[in-house]
Scaffold this active site. Sequence first.
Site, PDB file in Angstrom:
ATOM      1  N   LYS A   5      -2.145   5.340  21.956  1.00 33.73           N
ATOM      2  CA  LYS A   5      -2.186   3.946  22.386  1.00 33.73           C
ATOM      3  C   LYS A   5      -3.119   3.134  21.496  1.00 33.73           C
ATOM      4  O   LYS A   5      -4.230   3.555  21.172  1.00 33.73           O
ATOM      5  CB  LYS A   5      -2.662   3.864  23.840  1.00 33.73           C
ATOM      6  CG  LYS A   5      -2.658   2.459  24.420  1.00 33.73           C
ATOM      7  CD  LYS A   5      -3.087   2.455  25.887  1.00 33.73           C
ATOM      8  CE  LYS A   5      -3.008   1.068  26.482  1.00 33.73           C
ATOM      9  NZ  LYS A   5      -3.399   1.028  27.913  1.00 33.73           N
ATOM     10  N   HIS A  51      -3.320  -9.412  22.379  1.00 34.14           N
ATOM     11  CA  HIS A  51      -3.639 -10.178  23.583  1.00 34.14           C
ATOM     12  C   HIS A  51      -4.845 -11.087  23.330  1.00 34.14           C
ATOM     13  O   HIS A  51      -5.931 -10.866  23.881  1.00 34.14           O
ATOM     14  CB  HIS A  51      -3.951  -9.245  24.750  1.00 34.14           C
ATOM     15  CG  HIS A  51      -2.735  -8.653  25.389  1.00 34.14           C
ATOM     16  ND1 HIS A  51      -1.886  -9.398  26.188  1.00 34.14           N
ATOM     17  CD2 HIS A  51      -2.235  -7.390  25.357  1.00 34.14           C
ATOM     18  CE1 HIS A  51      -0.907  -8.612  26.621  1.00 34.14           C
ATOM     19  NE2 HIS A  51      -1.086  -7.401  26.131  1.00 34.14           N
ATOM     20  N   SER A  83      -3.512  -3.766  23.508  1.00 35.82           N
ATOM     21  CA  SER A  83      -3.368  -2.741  24.541  1.00 35.82           C
ATOM     22  C   SER A  83      -1.891  -2.414  24.672  1.00 35.82           C
ATOM     23  O   SER A  83      -1.158  -3.054  25.419  1.00 35.82           O
ATOM     24  CB  SER A  83      -3.932  -3.241  25.880  1.00 35.82           C
ATOM     25  OG  SER A  83      -3.745  -2.270  26.888  1.00 35.82           O
ATOM     26  N   CYS A 102       2.678  -9.954  22.994  1.00 36.24           N
ATOM     27  CA  CYS A 102       2.672  -8.491  23.155  1.00 36.24           C
ATOM     28  C   CYS A 102       4.092  -7.971  23.417  1.00 36.24           C
ATOM     29  O   CYS A 102       4.942  -8.080  22.559  1.00 36.24           O
ATOM     30  CB  CYS A 102       1.680  -8.065  24.235  1.00 36.24           C
ATOM     31  SG  CYS A 102       1.188  -6.318  24.038  1.00 36.24           S
ATOM     32  N   ARG A 149      -8.932   1.531  35.434  1.00 35.80           N
ATOM     33  CA  ARG A 149      -7.693   1.810  36.163  1.00 35.80           C
ATOM     34  C   ARG A 149      -7.045   3.107  35.703  1.00 35.80           C
ATOM     35  O   ARG A 149      -6.659   3.960  36.515  1.00 35.80           O
ATOM     36  CB  ARG A 149      -6.721   0.643  35.967  1.00 35.80           C
ATOM     37  CG  ARG A 149      -5.346   0.813  36.595  1.00 35.80           C
ATOM     38  CD  ARG A 149      -4.343  -0.120  35.932  1.00 35.80           C
ATOM     39  NE  ARG A 149      -4.124   0.227  34.521  1.00 35.80           N
ATOM     40  CZ  ARG A 149      -3.568  -0.590  33.629  1.00 35.80           C
ATOM     41  NH1 ARG A 149      -3.206  -1.812  33.975  1.00 35.80           N
ATOM     42  NH2 ARG A 149      -3.401  -0.179  32.374  1.00 35.80           N
ATOM     43  N   GLU A 193      -5.440 -13.813  24.591  1.00 31.92           N
ATOM     44  CA  GLU A 193      -5.809 -14.501  25.838  1.00 31.92           C
ATOM     45  C   GLU A 193      -6.704 -13.659  26.749  1.00 31.92           C
ATOM     46  O   GLU A 193      -7.269 -14.191  27.723  1.00 31.92           O
ATOM     47  CB  GLU A 193      -4.539 -14.901  26.610  1.00 31.92           C
ATOM     48  CG  GLU A 193      -3.879 -13.790  27.402  1.00 31.92           C
ATOM     49  CD  GLU A 193      -3.050 -12.809  26.575  1.00 31.92           C
ATOM     50  OE1 GLU A 193      -2.500 -11.852  27.154  1.00 31.92           O
ATOM     51  OE2 GLU A 193      -2.951 -12.996  25.334  1.00 31.92           O
TER      52      GLU A 193
END
Length: 302
Positions: free
Chosen positions: A163, A235, A192, A142, A249, A237
């Site tokens: 985004k 990502h 992300s 990333c 969040r 992982e």
Amino acid sequence: MPIKTQNDLPAKSILENENIFVMDENRALHQDIRPLQICILNLMPVKQDTELQLLRAMSNTPLQVDVTFMKMNSHRSLNTSMNHLNKFYNTFDELKGRKYDGLMITGAPVEQIPFEEVDYWEELCEIMKWSKQNVTSTLHICWGAQAGLYYHFGLDKVLLPKKVFGVYEHRVMNRKIPLVRGFDDDFLIPHSRHTAVLPHDIHGCKELTVLAESEEAGVLLCMAGEGRQIFVMGHPEYDRMTLHNEYVRDKEKGLDIEVPKNYYPGDDPTRRPKLQWRSHSNNLYTNWLNYYVYQTTDYELG
């Protein structure tokens, strides 16, 4: 694959409860083999979550991996205790005299800051320079991938109008390359991020080979130097709930964040997210460790 960690690393007990073979230091001392030496430069704020995700991702080959965690000396982490960092992490100054079979450079929440304004940028450049002579293969993830493309090839990132957030479909572009061996033609991986290295710039760089790409999310996988540097824009992982936790969040902070794409059933955040990328994530890390680390590294490091 047995992963060797320090005896009391918190991730160890979690992985053991998932039936993943984690070997402690005492048992490793009684085995007469040469484990792969993997260093993880963990730039993520909540380091325990990333430790768990990356150790889990590397747990699916018969190879033994000895993991060392690196921290930045030029940056103070505010989301991980100093006790944890001092106990389980080493600085670059402490590790730069060693050689490693593999290095991972993770993402970091600094993507909207120009590279040169990141407080640890000079130290990161020193690490990436060191990796070219002291690491068999480096996997950039990333923001780490964006930083690597900028440092090695001068490809800058751009701020996206919206985004890239969710689980996106990608297509294998070069099936003959071992990094994508065993992949389906189309597969899903989470993203992300607010920034990207433009596909046009990556395809235009003669040193880079593009291995997987998405119409919506752009290039996912590319590599240089026959795998000496590998760049992963997403990502793979991430675990099942990582995007959910990021979404909650940001909502609690009052940020303008959309529901992660192709993640919740019916786009309903109250429903349990679907885990749709684990097999290809495991395949990616297994292929990296096997074909670009184990098969190419010398038996005697250094």
